[in-house]
Design an enzyme around this catalytic site. Structure first.
Site, short mmCIF file in Angstrom:
data_model
loop_
_atom_site.label_atom_id
_atom_site.label_comp_id
_atom_site.label_asym_id
_atom_site.label_seq_id
_atom_site.Cartn_x
_atom_site.Cartn_y
_atom_site.Cartn_z
N TRP A 227 35.13 56.06 22.02
CA TRP A 227 34.06 55.46 22.82
C TRP A 227 32.72 55.93 22.28
CZ3 TRP A 227 31.84 57.64 27.89
CH2 TRP A 227 31.01 56.68 28.52
N LYS B 280 36.22 50.17 36.01
CA LYS B 280 36.99 48.99 35.63
C LYS B 280 38.13 48.74 36.61
CE LYS B 280 34.82 49.86 31.61
NZ LYS B 280 33.97 51.01 31.34
C1 LMR Z 1 32.12 50.09 26.99
O1 LMR Z 1 32.62 50.84 26.15
O2 LMR Z 1 31.65 48.98 26.69
C2 LMR Z 1 32.11 50.49 28.43
O3 LMR Z 1 32.79 51.67 28.63
C3 LMR Z 1 30.77 50.52 28.99
C4 LMR Z 1 29.97 51.68 28.53
O4 LMR Z 1 29.45 52.41 29.39
O5 LMR Z 1 29.82 51.88 27.32
#
Ligand code: LMR
Length: 395
Positions: free
Chosen positions: A129, A245
């Site tokens: 992420w 989510k």
């Molecule tokens: C994403 O990866 O798009 C989501 O988790 C939203 C975010 O906060 O980045």
């Protein structure tokens, strides 16, 4: 010279820059495959029905908005642990602290790690992420990557992942996506979770599970496998739960930091440390929607309605994946995107180069971050065909 004039330009992560660009684009047929937000058949992100009902009920009956404790609501924390671990979990060694969503939980847990072991290294999957490494950096915690993906097959390179983790030092932190890996969509099997848990135990590492898509892969129960396995086998575990989510409450910021301690006393100190970290960040976690979620989880009717809607969302993601793989096969004449159908959760990455991704955006109004990550919920049969046709035109 003014104070702010000296500020370096902050780095905003790619998915948020993309969201701004999408909002600013005037084309009416633009397609958003960027930020991870569930979308329904019409491209909307409605409030889930059970959440809407419980919200109305709480708004009508809320007795006070006085502060709650630093750890949030006991009822919420219990409901979350019951959801994740079942109602017979060890309440002396396992705690939840309500937080401002998953990012809040990650930040507070990372601060506690920094306080407990300043020279620990956080192992982050490559890729991960967008916000994981910046959170480690924000508290001054060293981080490094472990191999996660076989770029050719877009599946987990499990052998190399384990080989990399073998080189970690005692008490290093291993950040893992409990299900629905973001951004790749490639996930560990239960047997692989067993192996990773054994490796972590043998090397005396400490897992930090990011649980942001519970219910989107194999369902609420199965998606909790990694946490349950680690909680039962390991002396110390941390997890960051996001409700964004799973309950569709993105902007309301609801989540929990979960701590498993070796002893009841150590677990309690860790819990209080998370709460103290919360105090200097934002004091008390936001509560209204956490209470809504508590009511949904503990009311038989609302819970059934919530689970049915989540299941519909989950199966829609699977259908979108298959629809895209079919459309790609049809228009591109090969199986290069079949792997999208084998993935799980909200994301997969399309194997496209950044220049192609830019042309898709400029010439076809199709928005995705430059790593090719697509939000599968943003697809529909029509959009899948459109994307596949555009990819053919561009390449
Ligand atoms: C994403 O990866 O798009 C989501 O988790 C939203 C975010 O906060 O980045």
């Amino acid at each position: 010279m003014s104070l702010f004039a000296k500020l370096p330009e902050p780095e905003i992560d790619a998915v948020l820059v993309l969201a701004q660009a999408f909002r600013a684009d005037v084309r009416t047929d633009k397609v958003d495959l960027g930020i991870g937000v569930y979308r329904d058949e019409n491209g909307n992100t409605p409030v889930m029905r059970a959440i809407a009902k419980a919200t109305q009920d709480l708004a009508a009956n809320e007795a006070t908005k006085a502060y709650i404790g630093l750890g949030g609501s006991d009822a919420f924390n219990t409901a979350i642990l019951n959801l994740l671990l079942g109602s017979t979990h060890d309440t002396a060694r396992i705690h939840a602290v309500q937080t401002a969503a998953g990012a809040g939980a990650l930040r507070l847990l990372t601060e506690v790690v920094k306080a407990a072991k300043p020279d620990a290294t956080m192992w982050i999957s490559d890729p991960s992420w967008f916000n994981h490494a910046p959170i480690a950096e924000s508290v001054g915690l060293a981080w490094t990557s472990y191999t996660y993906l076989d770029a050719e097959t877009q599946s987990v390179n499990f052998a190399q992942m384990c080989a990399d983790l073998e080189t970690a030092s005692e008490s290093d932190i291993v950040l893992l996506h409990a299900c629905c890996h973001n951004p790749t969509g490639a996930n560990l099997t239960p047997a692989q979770w067993n192996e990773v848990t054994a490796l972590i135990k043998r090397k005396r590492l400490i897992p930090m599970l990011d649980i942001a898509y519970l219910g989107f892969a194999d369902g609420l129960e199965k998606d909790g496998y990694a946490l349950r396995k680690m909680t039962s086998d390991l002396p110390e575990v941390m997890a960051a739960l996001s409700c964004s989510k799973t309950f569709g409450v993105y902007r309301d910021r609801v989540g929990a930091a979960i701590i498993v301690g070796e002893t009841a006393a150590a677990a309690n100190t860790a819990r209080e440390s998370v709460m103290a970290a919360g105090r200097v960040n934002y004091s008390f976690p936001p509560n209204f929607t956490a209470e809504v979620i508590t009511n949904v989880l503990t009311d038989v009717g609302l819970r059934a309605e919530f689970e049915a809607e989540l299941e519909h969302m989950r199966t829609r993601l699977i259908a979108n994946r298959e629809g895209f793989a079919d459309a790609a096969r049809k228009h591109l004449g090969d199986e290069r995107f079949d792997y999208v159908a084998a993935h799980q959760g909200m994301f997969s990455r399309l194997k496209l180069n950044p220049d192609t991704i830019q042309v898709l955006r400029d010439d076809h109004g199709i928005f995705m971050p430059s790593d090719g990550r697509i939000n599968v919920a943003g697809l529909s049969p029509e959009i899948s065909h459109r994307v596949a046709i555009a990819i053919k035109a561009v390449s």
